[in-house]
Design a protein around this motif. Structure first.
Motif, mmCIF file in Angstrom:
data_model
loop_
_atom_site.group_PDB
_atom_site.id
_atom_site.type_symbol
_atom_site.label_atom_id
_atom_site.label_comp_id
_atom_site.label_asym_id
_atom_site.label_seq_id
_atom_site.Cartn_x
_atom_site.Cartn_y
_atom_site.Cartn_z
ATOM 1 N N GLY A 1 0.841 -1.205 -0.199
ATOM 2 C CA GLY A 1 0.306 -0.021 0.330
ATOM 3 C C GLY A 1 0.869 1.417 -0.430
ATOM 4 O O GLY A 1 0.202 2.558 0.295
ATOM 5 N N ILE A 2 1.831 1.251 -0.144
ATOM 6 C CA ILE A 2 2.818 2.345 -0.477
ATOM 7 C C ILE A 2 3.090 2.903 -1.843
ATOM 8 O O ILE A 2 3.029 2.709 -2.272
ATOM 9 C CB ILE A 2 3.932 2.144 0.346
ATOM 10 C CG1 ILE A 2 4.500 1.187 1.638
ATOM 11 C CG2 ILE A 2 5.565 2.992 -0.452
ATOM 12 C CD1 ILE A 2 6.051 0.891 2.000
ATOM 13 N N HIS A 3 2.744 4.585 -1.441
ATOM 14 C CA HIS A 3 1.945 4.968 -2.449
ATOM 15 C C HIS A 3 3.076 7.225 -1.941
ATOM 16 O O HIS A 3 3.961 7.308 -0.685
ATOM 17 C CB HIS A 3 1.036 5.983 -2.552
ATOM 18 C CG HIS A 3 -0.207 4.389 -3.074
ATOM 19 N ND1 HIS A 3 -0.567 4.531 -2.357
ATOM 20 C CD2 HIS A 3 -0.839 4.442 -3.982
ATOM 21 C CE1 HIS A 3 -1.427 3.073 -3.088
ATOM 22 N NE2 HIS A 3 -1.734 3.573 -3.941
ATOM 23 N N THR A 4 3.655 7.326 -3.242
ATOM 24 C CA THR A 4 4.613 8.891 -3.244
ATOM 25 C C THR A 4 4.088 9.589 -4.103
ATOM 26 O O THR A 4 4.119 9.047 -5.533
ATOM 27 C CB THR A 4 6.368 7.990 -3.216
ATOM 28 O OG1 THR A 4 6.219 7.233 -2.196
ATOM 29 C CG2 THR A 4 6.817 9.880 -3.383
ATOM 30 N N ILE A 5 3.684 10.355 -3.826
ATOM 31 C CA ILE A 5 3.632 11.719 -5.049
ATOM 32 C C ILE A 5 4.874 12.577 -4.774
ATOM 33 O O ILE A 5 5.792 12.353 -3.935
ATOM 34 C CB ILE A 5 2.211 12.018 -4.421
ATOM 35 C CG1 ILE A 5 2.504 12.911 -3.267
ATOM 36 C CG2 ILE A 5 1.089 11.382 -4.744
ATOM 37 C CD1 ILE A 5 0.977 13.969 -3.456
ATOM 38 N N GLN A 6 5.085 13.162 -5.546
ATOM 39 C CA GLN A 6 5.784 13.844 -6.319
ATOM 40 C C GLN A 6 4.827 15.298 -6.524
ATOM 41 O O GLN A 6 4.500 15.712 -7.847
ATOM 42 C CB GLN A 6 6.440 13.966 -6.698
ATOM 43 C CG GLN A 6 7.675 15.033 -7.182
ATOM 44 C CD GLN A 6 9.063 15.205 -8.313
ATOM 45 O OE1 GLN A 6 9.239 13.495 -8.727
ATOM 46 N NE2 GLN A 6 10.218 15.905 -8.661
ATOM 47 N N ASN B 1 5.331 10.418 0.815
ATOM 48 C CA ASN B 1 4.223 9.174 1.397
ATOM 49 C C ASN B 1 2.515 8.895 1.800
ATOM 50 O O ASN B 1 2.734 9.848 3.056
ATOM 51 C CB ASN B 1 5.015 8.624 1.333
ATOM 52 C CG ASN B 1 7.169 8.374 1.036
ATOM 53 O OD1 ASN B 1 6.378 8.164 -0.256
ATOM 54 N ND2 ASN B 1 7.658 8.593 1.980
ATOM 55 N N PHE B 2 2.602 7.561 1.556
ATOM 56 C CA PHE B 2 1.272 7.748 2.015
ATOM 57 C C PHE B 2 1.075 6.546 1.538
ATOM 58 O O PHE B 2 1.263 5.705 0.540
ATOM 59 C CB PHE B 2 0.076 8.958 1.571
ATOM 60 C CG PHE B 2 -0.353 8.814 0.330
ATOM 61 C CD1 PHE B 2 -1.499 7.677 -0.584
ATOM 62 C CD2 PHE B 2 0.266 9.738 -1.038
ATOM 63 C CE1 PHE B 2 -1.189 7.695 -1.558
ATOM 64 C CE2 PHE B 2 0.055 9.752 -1.890
ATOM 65 C CZ PHE B 2 -1.198 8.830 -2.166
ATOM 66 N N THR B 3 0.257 5.306 2.924
ATOM 67 C CA THR B 3 -0.429 4.224 2.785
ATOM 68 C C THR B 3 -1.220 3.764 2.965
ATOM 69 O O THR B 3 -2.105 4.289 3.809
ATOM 70 C CB THR B 3 0.363 3.413 4.054
ATOM 71 O OG1 THR B 3 2.468 4.202 3.856
ATOM 72 C CG2 THR B 3 0.624 1.677 3.426
ATOM 73 N N GLY B 4 -1.922 3.191 1.567
ATOM 74 C CA GLY B 4 -2.893 2.401 2.218
ATOM 75 C C GLY B 4 -3.564 1.156 0.855
ATOM 76 O O GLY B 4 -2.763 2.050 -0.240
ATOM 77 N N ASN B 5 -4.453 0.179 0.652
ATOM 78 C CA ASN B 5 -4.225 -0.161 -0.264
ATOM 79 C C ASN B 5 -5.368 0.454 -1.294
ATOM 80 O O ASN B 5 -6.942 -0.124 -1.514
ATOM 81 C CB ASN B 5 -4.511 -1.499 0.341
ATOM 82 C CG ASN B 5 -3.410 -2.088 0.679
ATOM 83 O OD1 ASN B 5 -2.602 -2.109 -0.126
ATOM 84 N ND2 ASN B 5 -4.060 -3.712 1.776
ATOM 85 N N TYR B 6 -5.061 1.184 -1.385
ATOM 86 C CA TYR B 6 -6.404 1.982 -3.083
ATOM 87 C C TYR B 6 -6.805 1.768 -3.989
ATOM 88 O O TYR B 6 -5.590 1.779 -4.398
ATOM 89 C CB TYR B 6 -6.333 3.795 -2.327
ATOM 90 C CG TYR B 6 -5.755 4.262 -0.804
ATOM 91 C CD1 TYR B 6 -6.662 3.936 0.115
ATOM 92 C CD2 TYR B 6 -4.892 4.874 -0.789
ATOM 93 C CE1 TYR B 6 -6.795 4.455 0.933
ATOM 94 C CE2 TYR B 6 -4.198 5.675 0.803
ATOM 95 C CZ TYR B 6 -5.312 4.991 1.846
ATOM 96 O OH TYR B 6 -5.024 5.687 2.930
ATOM 97 N N VAL B 7 -7.649 2.227 -4.028
ATOM 98 C CA VAL B 7 -7.679 0.836 -5.135
ATOM 99 C C VAL B 7 -7.834 2.689 -6.604
ATOM 100 O O VAL B 7 -7.066 2.415 -7.699
ATOM 101 C CB VAL B 7 -9.359 0.530 -5.819
ATOM 102 C CG1 VAL B 7 -9.641 0.023 -6.826
ATOM 103 C CG2 VAL B 7 -9.199 -0.432 -4.902
#
Length: 127
Positions: free
Chosen positions: A53-58, A101-107
């Motif tokens: 669930g790890i996501h990173t935005i820039q 960064n943010f974490t979650g099993n987002y669809v």
């Protein structure tokens, strides 16, 4: 892009890293009005069944005055009501390229900006 994760037992797994621009250049019309732009939905980790669930935005902004929100949905076919905020920043005449960064099993993931001045050069998502 692929990354290799070596296991203790000597095996290795390949993981596909997704790197997408989720909001392209947005320049305010310079009339001090409040403008809101909602980006398209992009597939998150949950769409692919990934468990970390790890996501990173820039986000890359120039003289930006306003709010950047990253929203996510757990629904497979979301409506606007299915989205909720997972990251919010309020900037005041800022020029920066920053990572969050943010974490979650987002669809699904999308960007929403509300601003009165400046430009968003890009918002990128990596997971």
């Amino acid at each position: 892009m692929c990354i290799r994760d070596s296991e203790k037992d000597g095996t290795a797994d390949l993981y596909l890293l997704n790197d997408e621009t989720i909001l392209t250049t947005q320049t305010h019309p310079a009339d001090s009005s409040s403008v809101t732009v909602t980006g398209s939905a992009f597939k998150g980790d949950g769409y692919y069944g990934r468990s970390d669930g790890i996501h990173t935005i820039q986000y890359d902004i120039t003289q930006f005055i306003g709010t950047i929100k990253i929203q996510a949905s757990l629904a497979t076919t979301p409506t606007d009501a299915d989205y909720f905020d997972v990251f919010t920043t309020t900037e005041t005449s800022t020029t920066v390229s920053a990572i969050q960064n943010f974490t979650g099993n987002y669809v699904w993931i999308r960007a929403v900006i509300t601003y009165t001045s400046g430009s968003v050069n890009s918002i990128k998502l990596n997971h």
